[in-house]
Design a protein around this motif. Structure first.
Motif, short mmCIF file in Angstrom:
data_model
loop_
_atom_site.label_atom_id
_atom_site.label_comp_id
_atom_site.label_asym_id
_atom_site.label_seq_id
_atom_site.Cartn_x
_atom_site.Cartn_y
_atom_site.Cartn_z
N GLY A 83 0.67 -1.31 -0.13
CA GLY A 83 0.00 0.18 0.11
C GLY A 83 1.21 1.06 0.05
O GLY A 83 2.17 1.42 -0.11
N MET A 84 0.02 1.78 -0.19
CA MET A 84 0.95 4.17 -0.30
C MET A 84 1.10 4.46 0.79
O MET A 84 0.17 4.67 1.64
CB MET A 84 0.82 4.22 -1.91
N PRO A 85 2.34 5.49 1.80
CA PRO A 85 1.68 5.67 2.91
C PRO A 85 1.17 7.20 2.39
O PRO A 85 1.86 7.91 2.25
CB PRO A 85 3.07 5.84 3.31
N LEU A 86 0.25 7.43 2.73
CA LEU A 86 -0.51 8.04 2.23
C LEU A 86 -0.55 9.85 3.14
O LEU A 86 -1.19 10.96 2.97
CB LEU A 86 -2.58 8.07 1.67
N LEU A 142 4.06 1.55 -12.44
CA LEU A 142 3.09 1.83 -11.63
C LEU A 142 3.10 2.38 -10.79
O LEU A 142 2.11 3.41 -10.31
CB LEU A 142 3.02 0.25 -10.97
N LEU A 143 4.57 2.56 -10.39
CA LEU A 143 5.01 3.85 -8.94
C LEU A 143 4.07 4.69 -9.59
O LEU A 143 4.25 5.99 -8.74
CB LEU A 143 6.24 3.27 -8.60
N GLU A 144 4.70 5.29 -11.06
CA GLU A 144 4.30 6.76 -11.75
C GLU A 144 3.10 6.92 -11.55
O GLU A 144 2.53 8.01 -11.42
CB GLU A 144 5.56 6.14 -12.50
N SER A 148 1.84 9.80 -9.80
CA SER A 148 0.79 10.97 -10.24
C SER A 148 -0.58 10.33 -9.67
O SER A 148 -1.33 12.26 -9.91
CB SER A 148 0.57 9.98 -12.31
N ALA A 149 -1.34 10.05 -9.31
CA ALA A 149 -2.94 9.96 -8.95
C ALA A 149 -2.84 10.91 -8.08
O ALA A 149 -3.21 11.54 -7.95
CB ALA A 149 -2.91 8.58 -9.41
N MET A 150 -1.75 9.71 -6.87
CA MET A 150 -2.30 10.78 -5.15
C MET A 150 -2.15 12.38 -6.40
O MET A 150 -3.24 13.32 -4.94
CB MET A 150 -0.70 10.20 -4.88
N ILE A 151 -1.09 12.44 -6.35
CA ILE A 151 -0.78 14.29 -6.44
C ILE A 151 -1.84 15.12 -7.56
O ILE A 151 -1.80 15.81 -7.01
CB ILE A 151 0.51 14.66 -7.46
N GLY A 152 -2.02 14.81 -8.41
CA GLY A 152 -3.32 14.64 -8.98
C GLY A 152 -4.88 15.59 -8.34
O GLY A 152 -5.30 15.86 -8.09
N ILE A 153 -5.17 14.01 -7.50
CA ILE A 153 -6.27 14.08 -6.60
C ILE A 153 -6.53 14.71 -5.02
O ILE A 153 -7.03 15.60 -4.56
CB ILE A 153 -6.78 12.40 -5.91
N MET A 154 -5.13 15.10 -5.04
CA MET A 154 -4.37 16.32 -3.69
C MET A 154 -4.32 17.49 -4.07
O MET A 154 -5.11 18.40 -3.96
CB MET A 154 -3.44 15.04 -2.92
N SER A 155 -3.92 17.85 -5.43
CA SER A 155 -3.69 19.31 -5.76
C SER A 155 -5.58 19.78 -5.77
O SER A 155 -5.82 21.02 -5.67
CB SER A 155 -3.78 18.95 -7.08
N TYR A 156 -6.22 18.74 -6.29
CA TYR A 156 -8.02 18.27 -6.89
C TYR A 156 -8.54 19.10 -5.07
O TYR A 156 -9.14 19.93 -5.02
CB TYR A 156 -7.89 17.55 -7.15
N TRP A 157 -7.84 18.25 -4.68
CA TRP A 157 -8.58 18.34 -3.17
C TRP A 157 -8.40 19.55 -2.20
O TRP A 157 -8.89 20.38 -1.75
CB TRP A 157 -7.75 17.53 -2.61
N PHE A 158 -7.30 20.32 -2.59
CA PHE A 158 -7.25 21.56 -2.70
C PHE A 158 -7.37 22.48 -3.43
O PHE A 158 -8.27 23.30 -2.58
CB PHE A 158 -5.10 21.81 -2.96
#
Length: 187
Positions: A83-86, A142-144, A148-158
């Protein structure tokens, strides 16, 4: 006469702060040295004591926001559950949210997301590769994708004023990573 280090550091920071306030309003190519120095209350010569040009200010600012490997919190995967360390990424994001929300936004620097991913990738790769059965090349892709998804969704969240709680966002990301987008859409 030699300048005092605290004055030098403050002058540099004032120039960066002036640049940042302008950068929040317009794209980097529209900012001039004259605007920065007028806003900061210095002359052009002072600017050039610290920076070569506008892009150098942006580069130095971004470099200060990219965590080094020793600044990233360590994590381990228990029971070999991948899992990812979110929470790690969330802490980095929260700490620098004033900057990240702009730099990763629509008018930000497209290269910044890559710089951020490349700073985080080695620690994730070191820990996660131990448990992966993928080839190193597949693992990199896979890591990329995940970063990318995590950074994108957090950017959207902010950008959307954190409409979800941080806990709900982490739960959503974990669910997407575990079950996939299609399963989540069809729930």
């Amino acid at each position: 006469m030699k300048k005092r280090p605290e004055v030098t550091a403050q002058t540099r920071q004032n120039l960066i702060d002036s640049f940042w306030s302008l950068y929040c309003e317009k794209r980097v190519e529209k900012i001039t040295v004259k605007e920065i120095t007028q806003k900061a209350g210095y002359n052009r010569g002072t600017f050039y004591e610290y920076f070569t040009d506008i892009y150098d200010v942006l580069e130095q600012l971004e470099a200060s926001l990219i965590p080094s490997l020793d600044e990233l919190p360590q994590f381990t995967i228990q029971n070999q559950t991948m899992g990812m360390p979110l929470d790690m990424l969330m802490k980095i994001y929260e700490k620098n949210s004033k900057y990240y929300s702009v730099l990763l936004g629509d008018n930000g620097d497209p290269a910044f997301a890559s710089k951020l991913k490349n700073s985080i990738k080695p620690i994730l790769k070191k820990e996660l590769l131990k448990y992966s059965k993928l080839s190193p090349i597949e693992f990199d892709f896979l890591l990329e994708y995940i970063l990318s998804a995590m950074i994108g969704i957090m950017s959207y969240w902010f950008r959307n004023d954190k409409e979800l709680s941080a806990e709900d966002l982490i739960t959503l990301i974990q669910d997407l990573m575990t079950n996939g987008v299609t399963d989540r859409l069809l729930k």
